[in-house]
Design a protein around this motif. Structure first.
Motif, PDB file in Angstrom:
ATOM      1  N   SER A   6       0.859  -1.174   0.000  1.00  0.00           N
ATOM      2  CA  SER A   6       0.000   0.000   0.000  1.00  0.00           C
ATOM      3  C   SER A   6       0.899   1.227   0.000  1.00  0.00           C
ATOM      4  O   SER A   6       1.764   1.371   0.862  1.00  0.00           O
ATOM      5  N   THR A   7       0.716   2.096  -0.976  1.00  0.00           N
ATOM      6  CA  THR A   7       1.586   3.261  -1.135  1.00  0.00           C
ATOM      7  C   THR A   7       0.956   4.553  -0.655  1.00  0.00           C
ATOM      8  O   THR A   7       1.548   5.612  -0.779  1.00  0.00           O
ATOM      9  N   GLY A   8      -0.232   4.476  -0.124  1.00  0.00           N
ATOM     10  CA  GLY A   8      -0.923   5.688   0.302  1.00  0.00           C
ATOM     11  C   GLY A   8      -1.914   6.182  -0.738  1.00  0.00           C
ATOM     12  O   GLY A   8      -2.810   6.956  -0.428  1.00  0.00           O
ATOM     13  N   VAL A   9      -1.721   5.747  -2.001  1.00  0.00           N
ATOM     14  CA  VAL A   9      -2.664   6.125  -3.063  1.00  0.00           C
ATOM     15  C   VAL A   9      -3.386   4.896  -3.595  1.00  0.00           C
ATOM     16  O   VAL A   9      -4.092   4.961  -4.587  1.00  0.00           O
ATOM     17  N   GLY A  10      -3.184   3.749  -2.940  1.00  0.00           N
ATOM     18  CA  GLY A  10      -3.827   2.521  -3.371  1.00  0.00           C
ATOM     19  C   GLY A  10      -2.847   1.359  -3.363  1.00  0.00           C
ATOM     20  O   GLY A  10      -1.636   1.550  -3.281  1.00  0.00           O
ATOM     21  N   PRO A  11      -3.349   0.128  -3.462  1.00  0.00           N
ATOM     22  CA  PRO A  11      -2.480  -1.047  -3.452  1.00  0.00           C
ATOM     23  C   PRO A  11      -1.737  -1.196  -4.778  1.00  0.00           C
ATOM     24  O   PRO A  11      -2.181  -0.712  -5.818  1.00  0.00           O
ATOM     25  N   ALA A  12      -0.589  -1.878  -4.725  1.00  0.00           N
ATOM     26  CA  ALA A  12       0.203  -2.147  -5.920  1.00  0.00           C
ATOM     27  C   ALA A  12       0.813  -3.536  -5.793  1.00  0.00           C
ATOM     28  O   ALA A  12       1.209  -3.960  -4.704  1.00  0.00           O
ATOM     29  N   ALA A  13       0.854  -4.258  -6.910  1.00  0.00           N
ATOM     30  CA  ALA A  13       1.468  -5.586  -6.956  1.00  0.00           C
ATOM     31  C   ALA A  13       2.840  -5.471  -7.612  1.00  0.00           C
ATOM     32  O   ALA A  13       2.971  -4.864  -8.679  1.00  0.00           O
ATOM     33  N   ILE A  14       3.854  -6.036  -6.969  1.00  0.00           N
ATOM     34  CA  ILE A  14       5.224  -5.932  -7.457  1.00  0.00           C
ATOM     35  C   ILE A  14       5.836  -7.323  -7.556  1.00  0.00           C
ATOM     36  O   ILE A  14       5.773  -8.110  -6.599  1.00  0.00           O
ATOM     37  N   GLU A  15       6.407  -7.628  -8.714  1.00  0.00           N
ATOM     38  CA  GLU A  15       7.214  -8.845  -8.866  1.00  0.00           C
ATOM     39  C   GLU A  15       8.634  -8.534  -8.401  1.00  0.00           C
ATOM     40  O   GLU A  15       9.191  -7.493  -8.758  1.00  0.00           O
ATOM     41  N   VAL A  16       9.210  -9.430  -7.618  1.00  0.00           N
ATOM     42  CA  VAL A  16      10.521  -9.192  -7.029  1.00  0.00           C
ATOM     43  C   VAL A  16      11.446 -10.360  -7.334  1.00  0.00           C
ATOM     44  O   VAL A  16      11.052 -11.526  -7.209  1.00  0.00           O
ATOM     45  N   GLU A  17      12.674 -10.044  -7.724  1.00  0.00           N
ATOM     46  CA  GLU A  17      13.735 -11.043  -7.828  1.00  0.00           C
ATOM     47  C   GLU A  17      14.919 -10.523  -7.026  1.00  0.00           C
ATOM     48  O   GLU A  17      15.403  -9.415  -7.265  1.00  0.00           O
ATOM     49  N   GLU A  18      15.352 -11.307  -6.054  1.00  0.00           N
ATOM     50  CA  GLU A  18      16.395 -10.869  -5.120  1.00  0.00           C
ATOM     51  C   GLU A  18      17.516 -11.900  -5.087  1.00  0.00           C
ATOM     52  O   GLU A  18      17.270 -13.106  -4.964  1.00  0.00           O
ATOM     53  N   GLU A  19      18.748 -11.427  -5.201  1.00  0.00           N
ATOM     54  CA  GLU A  19      19.911 -12.304  -5.057  1.00  0.00           C
ATOM     55  C   GLU A  19      20.854 -11.700  -4.021  1.00  0.00           C
ATOM     56  O   GLU A  19      21.237 -10.532  -4.107  1.00  0.00           O
ATOM     57  N   GLN A  20      21.194 -12.497  -3.037  1.00  0.00           N
ATOM     58  CA  GLN A  20      22.132 -12.093  -2.004  1.00  0.00           C
ATOM     59  C   GLN A  20      23.224 -13.151  -1.919  1.00  0.00           C
ATOM     60  O   GLN A  20      22.950 -14.347  -2.029  1.00  0.00           O
ATOM     61  N   GLY A  21      24.443 -12.713  -1.728  1.00  0.00           N
ATOM     62  CA  GLY A  21      25.542 -13.656  -1.617  1.00  0.00           C
ATOM     63  C   GLY A  21      26.653 -13.093  -0.767  1.00  0.00           C
ATOM     64  O   GLY A  21      26.716 -11.892  -0.503  1.00  0.00           O
ATOM     65  N   PHE A  22      27.517 -13.981  -0.299  1.00  0.00           N
ATOM     66  CA  PHE A  22      28.686 -13.525   0.447  1.00  0.00           C
ATOM     67  C   PHE A  22      29.868 -14.442   0.177  1.00  0.00           C
ATOM     68  O   PHE A  22      29.708 -15.613  -0.174  1.00  0.00           O
ATOM     69  N   ARG A  23      31.058 -13.864   0.298  1.00  0.00           N
ATOM     70  CA  ARG A  23      32.312 -14.613   0.347  1.00  0.00           C
ATOM     71  C   ARG A  23      32.975 -14.272   1.667  1.00  0.00           C
ATOM     72  O   ARG A  23      33.086 -13.105   2.022  1.00  0.00           O
ATOM     73  N   LEU A  24      33.398 -15.282   2.393  1.00  0.00           N
ATOM     74  CA  LEU A  24      33.936 -15.096   3.735  1.00  0.00           C
ATOM     75  C   LEU A  24      35.306 -15.735   3.839  1.00  0.00           C
ATOM     76  O   LEU A  24      35.524 -16.842   3.330  1.00  0.00           O
ATOM     77  N   ARG A  25      36.234 -15.026   4.488  1.00  0.00           N
ATOM     78  CA  ARG A  25      37.550 -15.582   4.791  1.00  0.00           C
ATOM     79  C   ARG A  25      37.848 -15.388   6.274  1.00  0.00           C
ATOM     80  O   ARG A  25      37.555 -14.337   6.837  1.00  0.00           O
TER      81      ARG A  25
END
Length: 281
Positions: A240-259
């Motif tokens: 809800s953005t304050g002016v009405g509902p909105a549908a959003i497609e999301v693609e998320e990529e998270q990664g890490f390299r650790l030493r």
């Protein structure tokens, strides 16, 4: 008691949002370097560790994010985490510095006004990095051996992840034991609407596309040398953005390299894991 070592983490994030035929993307990569000191040994063989953040460096980011990310990385320098680790390497408890949710508002020539809500690393993210750093495999080490552990991750206004992580000992890589792992996760939508967000998330549904990693474990020192993980999901969010509902497609990529490094070898660099250590994309 008193042992000190270094941790270097390279965090990578990429996001894509689609709504009403418009696609907006964002990406960032940054390095966080810490010093970890064992301050207490428990009667059960567990330990209390203080992790002090020595600095952060932005490697790359969208132009609109660079200033705010650079400032956030500068602000965490000197922050301290307290980690309680059990005798098997599991993180029993963790106290992390408060990382406020930040809001960035900008004008996009195509999409109009864009709101970005973000933080450097949430509490469960810190906990998972600590869990990798203090990871102890099932003994004795044996090629082909598998085992599993439960996993939960609070995703804030987007819900949470629950499931198990399955580990497989794949044998030696140089002097280290190479252990691969895969997260078998299911997403739970948010149970209530977050009231403190500029954009209210009404519903969220995600499914993992890739959720796996690799750990190199030094059997001589009895500790992790390096690790890498890739976590990519697709889903849909109703807001809800304050002016009405909105549908959003999301693609998320998270990664890490650790030493994990000795104190004399710590450096604020972005080299990441040694050659040959790659999680499946």
């Amino acid at each position: 008691m008193g042992d000190t070592f270094g941790q270097e983490v390279v965090v990578t994030r990429r996001s894509a949002f689609r709504t009403l035929g418009i696609e907006i993307g964002q990406a960032a990569q940054y390095v966080i370097v810490s010093r970890l000191t064992v301050t207490k040994i428990g009667p059960d063989g567990g330990a209390t560790v203080t992790q002090t953040i020595e600095g952060g460096r932005l490697v790359d980011a969208d132009p609109t994010m660079r200033e705010s990310l650079t400032a956030a990385l500068a602000q965490i320098k000197g922050a301290a985490l307290e980690i309680v680790v059990g005798p098997t390497g599991d993180v029993v408890r963790i106290r992390v510095p408060k990382d406020p949710v930040r809001l960035l508002v900008r004008e996009d020539p195509v999409a109009g006004k864009v709101l970005r809500v973000w933080s450097l690393l949430d509490e469960d993210g810190w906990k998972e990095l600590a869990g990798i750093t203090f990871f102890q495999p099932v003994q004795p080490l044996q090629r082909g051996r598998t085992w599993a552990r439960n996993l939960t991750h609070d995703w804030g206004a987007l819900g949470e992840w629950r499931g198990r992580t399955v580990y497989t000992d794949t044998g030696r890589q140089g002097a280290d034991e190479r252990i691969t792992y895969a997260h078998a996760l299911s997403h739970r939508p948010p149970q209530k609407v977050a009231e403190n967000m500029p954009v209210r998330v009404l519903a969220a549904e995600f499914a993992p596309v890739t959720a796996n990693g690799v750990i190199l474990y030094d059997p001589v020192r009895g500790r992790v040398s390096a690790a890498e993980e890739v976590f990519r999901v697709k889903g849909a969010v109703s807001v809800s953005t304050g002016v009405g509902p909105a549908a959003i497609e999301v693609e998320e990529e998270q990664g890490f390299r650790l030493r994990v490094t000795d104190p004399a070898n710590r450096a604020l660099v972005g080299g990441g894991a040694p050659p040959g250590l790659r999680a499946e994309k």
